[in-house]
Scaffold this motif. Sequence first.
Motif, PDB file in Angstrom:
ATOM      1  N   UNK A  11     -14.209  43.932  28.900  1.00  0.00           N
ATOM      2  CA  UNK A  11     -14.164  42.405  29.815  1.00  0.00           C
ATOM      3  C   UNK A  11     -13.609  41.710  28.452  1.00  0.00           C
ATOM      4  N   UNK A  12     -13.779  41.329  27.442  1.00  0.00           N
ATOM      5  CA  UNK A  12     -13.555  40.654  26.586  1.00  0.00           C
ATOM      6  C   UNK A  12     -12.812  40.947  25.544  1.00  0.00           C
ATOM      7  N   UNK A  13     -12.384  42.144  25.324  1.00  0.00           N
ATOM      8  CA  UNK A  13     -11.237  42.132  23.809  1.00  0.00           C
ATOM      9  C   UNK A  13     -10.068  41.864  24.036  1.00  0.00           C
ATOM     10  N   UNK A  14      -9.547  41.001  25.121  1.00  0.00           N
ATOM     11  CA  UNK A  14      -8.520  40.976  25.359  1.00  0.00           C
ATOM     12  C   UNK A  14      -8.387  39.418  25.350  1.00  0.00           C
ATOM     13  N   UNK A 162      -6.192  42.064  16.714  1.00  0.00           N
ATOM     14  CA  UNK A 162      -4.804  41.583  17.672  1.00  0.00           C
ATOM     15  C   UNK A 162      -3.907  40.745  17.839  1.00  0.00           C
ATOM     16  N   UNK A 163      -4.737  39.762  17.191  1.00  0.00           N
ATOM     17  CA  UNK A 163      -4.597  37.562  17.445  1.00  0.00           C
ATOM     18  C   UNK A 163      -4.413  37.327  15.875  1.00  0.00           C
ATOM     19  N   UNK A 165      -3.432  39.188  13.072  1.00  0.00           N
ATOM     20  CA  UNK A 165      -3.454  40.165  12.585  1.00  0.00           C
ATOM     21  C   UNK A 165      -1.939  39.982  10.824  1.00  0.00           C
ATOM     22  N   UNK A 166      -1.460  38.746  10.928  1.00  0.00           N
ATOM     23  CA  UNK A 166      -1.102  39.017   9.568  1.00  0.00           C
ATOM     24  C   UNK A 166      -2.071  37.927   9.073  1.00  0.00           C
ATOM     25  N   UNK A 167      -2.790  37.222   9.712  1.00  0.00           N
ATOM     26  CA  UNK A 167      -3.870  36.555   8.539  1.00  0.00           C
ATOM     27  C   UNK A 167      -4.506  38.345   7.579  1.00  0.00           C
ATOM     28  N   UNK A 168      -5.103  38.827   8.540  1.00  0.00           N
ATOM     29  CA  UNK A 168      -5.551  39.776   8.235  1.00  0.00           C
ATOM     30  C   UNK A 168      -4.924  41.387   7.364  1.00  0.00           C
ATOM     31  N   UNK A 169      -3.678  41.473   7.211  1.00  0.00           N
ATOM     32  CA  UNK A 169      -2.895  41.385   6.229  1.00  0.00           C
ATOM     33  C   UNK A 169      -2.538  41.285   5.184  1.00  0.00           C
ATOM     34  N   UNK A 170      -2.801  39.837   5.303  1.00  0.00           N
ATOM     35  CA  UNK A 170      -2.450  39.014   4.111  1.00  0.00           C
ATOM     36  C   UNK A 170      -3.319  39.397   2.766  1.00  0.00           C
ATOM     37  N   UNK A 171      -4.660  39.080   3.986  1.00  0.00           N
ATOM     38  CA  UNK A 171      -5.880  39.347   3.212  1.00  0.00           C
ATOM     39  C   UNK A 171      -6.399  40.819   2.505  1.00  0.00           C
ATOM     40  N   UNK A 172      -5.835  41.516   3.147  1.00  0.00           N
ATOM     41  CA  UNK A 172      -5.423  43.457   2.901  1.00  0.00           C
ATOM     42  C   UNK A 172      -5.006  43.113   1.166  1.00  0.00           C
ATOM     43  N   UNK A 173      -3.245  42.287   1.519  1.00  0.00           N
ATOM     44  CA  UNK A 173      -2.740  42.780   0.343  1.00  0.00           C
ATOM     45  C   UNK A 173      -3.094  41.835  -0.786  1.00  0.00           C
ATOM     46  N   UNK A 174      -4.207  40.491  -0.431  1.00  0.00           N
ATOM     47  CA  UNK A 174      -4.764  39.929  -1.832  1.00  0.00           C
ATOM     48  C   UNK A 174      -6.019  41.107  -2.772  1.00  0.00           C
ATOM     49  N   UNK A 175      -6.521  41.575  -1.286  1.00  0.00           N
ATOM     50  CA  UNK A 175      -7.510  42.956  -2.111  1.00  0.00           C
ATOM     51  C   UNK A 175      -7.375  43.769  -2.758  1.00  0.00           C
ATOM     52  N   UNK A 176      -5.793  44.344  -2.917  1.00  0.00           N
ATOM     53  CA  UNK A 176      -5.081  44.956  -3.071  1.00  0.00           C
ATOM     54  C   UNK A 176      -4.647  44.468  -4.297  1.00  0.00           C
ATOM     55  N   UNK A 177      -4.415  43.404  -5.095  1.00  0.00           N
ATOM     56  CA  UNK A 177      -4.533  43.006  -5.751  1.00  0.00           C
ATOM     57  C   UNK A 177      -5.462  43.735  -7.590  1.00  0.00           C
ATOM     58  N   UNK A 178      -6.975  44.107  -6.739  1.00  0.00           N
ATOM     59  CA  UNK A 178      -8.096  44.190  -7.656  1.00  0.00           C
ATOM     60  C   UNK A 178      -8.243  45.719  -7.009  1.00  0.00           C
ATOM     61  N   UNK A 179      -8.324  45.911  -5.971  1.00  0.00           N
ATOM     62  CA  UNK A 179      -8.948  47.792  -5.914  1.00  0.00           C
ATOM     63  C   UNK A 179      -7.646  48.484  -6.244  1.00  0.00           C
ATOM     64  N   UNK A 197       0.282  50.253  17.754  1.00  0.00           N
ATOM     65  CA  UNK A 197       2.153  49.939  16.732  1.00  0.00           C
ATOM     66  C   UNK A 197       1.939  48.849  16.443  1.00  0.00           C
ATOM     67  N   UNK A 198       1.289  47.625  17.124  1.00  0.00           N
ATOM     68  CA  UNK A 198       0.791  46.372  16.905  1.00  0.00           C
ATOM     69  C   UNK A 198       0.832  46.021  16.028  1.00  0.00           C
ATOM     70  N   UNK A 199       0.093  46.594  14.681  1.00  0.00           N
ATOM     71  CA  UNK A 199      -0.568  46.599  13.721  1.00  0.00           C
ATOM     72  C   UNK A 199       0.929  47.668  12.470  1.00  0.00           C
ATOM     73  N   UNK A 200       1.334  48.448  13.390  1.00  0.00           N
ATOM     74  CA  UNK A 200       1.936  48.799  12.084  1.00  0.00           C
ATOM     75  C   UNK A 200       3.126  48.352  11.795  1.00  0.00           C
ATOM     76  N   UNK A 201       3.723  47.837  13.555  1.00  0.00           N
ATOM     77  CA  UNK A 201       5.000  46.663  13.249  1.00  0.00           C
ATOM     78  C   UNK A 201       4.820  45.378  11.976  1.00  0.00           C
TER      79      UNK A 201
END
Length: 419
Positions: A11-14, A162-163, A165-179, A197-201
């Motif tokens: 009922x709430x996820x979307x 879902x909403x 996504x780009x922010x989440x992936x950019x944060x992952x890129x940043x963390x990857x510089x460390x780990x 498919x949404x995340x992969x795209x």
Amino acid sequence: MLMHIPSLKSKTKKTSITTLEASPFLYMPLQAYKTPLKPLVNVGDLVLKNEKIAKSNGVFAGSLHSPVSGKIIAIETESEFPHIKIENDFLDTCIEINSTSVEHLTEEEILETIKNFGIEGSGGAKFPTHTKYNTQQKNISHFIINGAECEPYLSADYAVMQQETEALLKAIQLVQKVIKAEKITFGIEKQHKELQSHLLKNAKKLNISIQIKLLPNTYPQGGELQLIKAVTGKELPKGSIPAEHGITVSNVGTLWAIYEAFYNEQPYIERIITISGEKAINRGNFKVAIGTPVSHILEEIGLPWNTENQTVILGGPMMGKAIYQPETPINKGSGGVLILPNPTNKRYNCIQCGYCTDVCPQHLMPMEFARYNTEKNIQKLYEFNLNDCIECGACAYICPSDVPLMKSIVEGKNLLHNA
């Protein structure tokens, strides 16, 4: 044995993430991982939005920042929930923060910013993120993004994936510089497989190589050890530090907070939560300031504070806690606010059915915690490995006699801590 628990998650996820109106008063929680935070302000001080108002030192150092500009009107360090109370002036006057280009940050600067901006694990444990990412030059094979969100009702992490996504992936890129992990894997439940498919795209657009692991729709699939086993096949010993085994796990909400810190120069002053439950009105996912009292949240969605007619839970129904004070605030580990019907059943004695042991993901015997907590038998609580309990609540959910197992676990851990 993992469990499937029905709820209103669908009922709430979307629903779109909505910003909740600010509260006139904020109750900034001073509890932190391992040690309390020490106030850096005094009653009567004027503070600015994003200003650091409390901190702790050491390996698990943390910090707390004001989500609003206003006046410090109380500091309670000895109350049931220690806090700094701020009167909001609704001007949102911000403190200046020196910005640095994300691209030019060193590993040490990234960790120091995460520390200074008060970023903690948003999944509930509130483990300091700078400590988790400081892998001491260990080789990390797996960077696992915990998107399982297995607690019933909660959907805030889904909404972020879902909403935002780009922010989440950019944060992952940043963390990857460390780990510098060899593989990046999102763990998501099969009921949310449309995210794959949404995340992969979106990852492809940013030239990030990620994998998706679809997980069973069971509880507690999002527990760190359970998630690691599902993604990597490795069964880590209880009490293990994942980095020692080449693994780092990070919650979706934590990564969103990292994006806000580095790209919007905002400390961890707000988070996304789910408001849901059978007695809730206007269910959905909301951006809420840390320190917002639950009574204000209920008021904003059109419900009065009334514990006689409803049970209010901070967090999820399994690991969250029922609250009885309207000033109880949202903290950095709060994934939701649930408004549920009051339980009508009575609590009876244990019938030794063993169901609680069957569902325990840590292979413990919760009925023994209840027995030996009642007897205040510290030695037996140690022998039955109470400290290995992750407080997932599966035992209490399955118990046919409604033995107050979670109450026994929390009280027993307090006994061990004070022994």
